[in-house]
Design an enzyme around this catalytic site. Sequence first.
Site, PDB file in Angstrom:
ATOM      1  N   GLU A  16       0.733  -1.135   0.203  1.00  0.00           N
ATOM      2  CA  GLU A  16      -0.036  -0.001   0.009  1.00  0.00           C
ATOM      3  C   GLU A  16       0.707   1.239   0.029  1.00  0.00           C
ATOM      4  O   GLU A  16       0.184   2.386   0.409  1.00  0.00           O
ATOM      5  CB  GLU A  16      -0.774  -0.014   1.224  1.00  0.00           C
ATOM      6  CG  GLU A  16      -1.945  -1.197   1.344  1.00  0.00           C
ATOM      7  CD  GLU A  16      -3.197  -0.903   0.323  1.00  0.00           C
ATOM      8  OE1 GLU A  16      -2.940   0.064  -0.493  1.00  0.00           O
ATOM      9  OE2 GLU A  16      -4.266  -1.476   0.445  1.00  0.00           O
ATOM     10  N   HIS A  59      -3.219   2.720   8.458  1.00  0.00           N
ATOM     11  CA  HIS A  59      -4.316   2.026   7.576  1.00  0.00           C
ATOM     12  C   HIS A  59      -4.720   0.710   8.018  1.00  0.00           C
ATOM     13  O   HIS A  59      -3.892  -0.150   8.311  1.00  0.00           O
ATOM     14  CB  HIS A  59      -3.564   1.599   6.215  1.00  0.00           C
ATOM     15  CG  HIS A  59      -4.405   0.757   5.435  1.00  0.00           C
ATOM     16  ND1 HIS A  59      -5.831   0.934   5.202  1.00  0.00           N
ATOM     17  CD2 HIS A  59      -4.223  -0.349   4.693  1.00  0.00           C
ATOM     18  CE1 HIS A  59      -6.175   0.122   4.194  1.00  0.00           C
ATOM     19  NE2 HIS A  59      -5.410  -0.675   4.019  1.00  0.00           N
ATOM     20  N   HIS A  89      -7.824  -2.736   8.536  1.00  0.00           N
ATOM     21  CA  HIS A  89      -8.973  -3.288   7.906  1.00  0.00           C
ATOM     22  C   HIS A  89     -10.080  -3.480   9.123  1.00  0.00           C
ATOM     23  O   HIS A  89     -10.635  -4.578   9.091  1.00  0.00           O
ATOM     24  CB  HIS A  89      -8.882  -4.626   7.380  1.00  0.00           C
ATOM     25  CG  HIS A  89      -7.682  -4.590   6.183  1.00  0.00           C
ATOM     26  ND1 HIS A  89      -7.339  -5.718   5.559  1.00  0.00           N
ATOM     27  CD2 HIS A  89      -7.368  -3.351   5.477  1.00  0.00           C
ATOM     28  CE1 HIS A  89      -6.488  -5.176   4.573  1.00  0.00           C
ATOM     29  NE2 HIS A  89      -6.455  -3.814   4.489  1.00  0.00           N
ATOM     30  N   TYR A 138     -20.448  13.334  17.812  1.00  0.00           N
ATOM     31  CA  TYR A 138     -19.608  14.561  17.468  1.00  0.00           C
ATOM     32  C   TYR A 138     -18.298  14.154  17.179  1.00  0.00           C
ATOM     33  O   TYR A 138     -17.287  15.221  16.891  1.00  0.00           O
ATOM     34  CB  TYR A 138     -19.614  15.508  18.658  1.00  0.00           C
ATOM     35  CG  TYR A 138     -19.184  15.258  19.903  1.00  0.00           C
ATOM     36  CD1 TYR A 138     -17.815  15.062  20.299  1.00  0.00           C
ATOM     37  CD2 TYR A 138     -20.185  15.117  20.928  1.00  0.00           C
ATOM     38  CE1 TYR A 138     -17.456  14.612  21.283  1.00  0.00           C
ATOM     39  CE2 TYR A 138     -19.776  14.695  22.319  1.00  0.00           C
ATOM     40  CZ  TYR A 138     -18.305  14.530  22.633  1.00  0.00           C
ATOM     41  OH  TYR A 138     -17.999  14.231  23.811  1.00  0.00           O
ATOM     42  N   HIS A 150     -12.877  -2.203   1.946  1.00  0.00           N
ATOM     43  CA  HIS A 150     -11.570  -2.309   2.197  1.00  0.00           C
ATOM     44  C   HIS A 150     -11.034  -1.838   3.766  1.00  0.00           C
ATOM     45  O   HIS A 150     -10.575  -2.888   4.363  1.00  0.00           O
ATOM     46  CB  HIS A 150     -10.606  -1.597   1.213  1.00  0.00           C
ATOM     47  CG  HIS A 150      -9.265  -1.614   1.215  1.00  0.00           C
ATOM     48  ND1 HIS A 150      -8.503  -1.356   0.167  1.00  0.00           N
ATOM     49  CD2 HIS A 150      -8.469  -2.121   2.245  1.00  0.00           C
ATOM     50  CE1 HIS A 150      -7.269  -1.616   0.328  1.00  0.00           C
ATOM     51  NE2 HIS A 150      -6.988  -1.939   1.818  1.00  0.00           N
ATOM     52  N   TYR A 193     -10.713  24.674  22.860  1.00  0.00           N
ATOM     53  CA  TYR A 193     -10.515  24.134  23.917  1.00  0.00           C
ATOM     54  C   TYR A 193      -9.967  22.900  23.885  1.00  0.00           C
ATOM     55  O   TYR A 193      -9.387  22.299  24.651  1.00  0.00           O
ATOM     56  CB  TYR A 193     -12.126  23.862  24.413  1.00  0.00           C
ATOM     57  CG  TYR A 193     -12.746  25.013  24.905  1.00  0.00           C
ATOM     58  CD1 TYR A 193     -12.332  26.186  25.754  1.00  0.00           C
ATOM     59  CD2 TYR A 193     -14.034  24.997  24.360  1.00  0.00           C
ATOM     60  CE1 TYR A 193     -13.190  27.033  25.918  1.00  0.00           C
ATOM     61  CE2 TYR A 193     -14.863  26.394  24.358  1.00  0.00           C
ATOM     62  CZ  TYR A 193     -14.435  27.273  25.188  1.00  0.00           C
ATOM     63  OH  TYR A 193     -15.301  28.301  25.463  1.00  0.00           O
TER      64      TYR A 193
END
Length: 219
Positions: free
Chosen positions: A80, A98, A100, A119, A160, A215
């Site tokens: 990758e 990265h 899975h 949030y 993926h 903050y």
Amino acid sequence: MSDQQRDAIGRAWDGVVATARRTAAEGLVVGTSGNVSARVGDTILVTPSGVPYDRLGPEDAVGVDPEGNRVLGELAPTSELPLHLAVYRNTDAAAVVHTHAVHATAVSTLVPEVPPVHYAAAMLGGPVRVAPYARYGTEELAVNMLAALRDRTGCLLQNHGTVTYGATLDQAYDRTAQLEWLCRLWLAASSVPGRVPSLLSPEQLDDVQEALKAYGQPG
């Protein structure tokens, strides 16, 4: 290479290995899936292809330059690599993770964008996009990922997994964990028969982002 540079690379490699092992220990990857990288100057340290993380030691460090040419180590870098290089070329990232992760990967097969049920989405820059599918290790995947990462610090890769980046390995990893948690939360809420999860509005997410600037992280 100066002793100072060598020490910095050694510390960064230790961090890459520790973070990779953490992704496996916390169930975000299976076997040698997923990969981790960190940038030290013009050297990008990446996990090697096909080597279990618990077998990696200082002598296994793998480094490439921003063009992907190997400058350190004997092992082949992760398949990758194009994905990692694309992040470094187009953002201020110092680290990329990265994975899975199961819940995030499941969500990537269902929606084009992670519904903002919490949030935590604001901590990644806003609603998390899903990059269209492309085969692993391809430039097409890297291009799709960059579009999904626009103004974000994380995205999903369809069918993926996940990609997050940060100013440190800890920050990149924490964003991965938050993204996986957010996806797990939405899957849990949306699975209740006859109920539809409430979602935060763009204005509410903007308010959270302003609070983060003022903050810092909640908690």
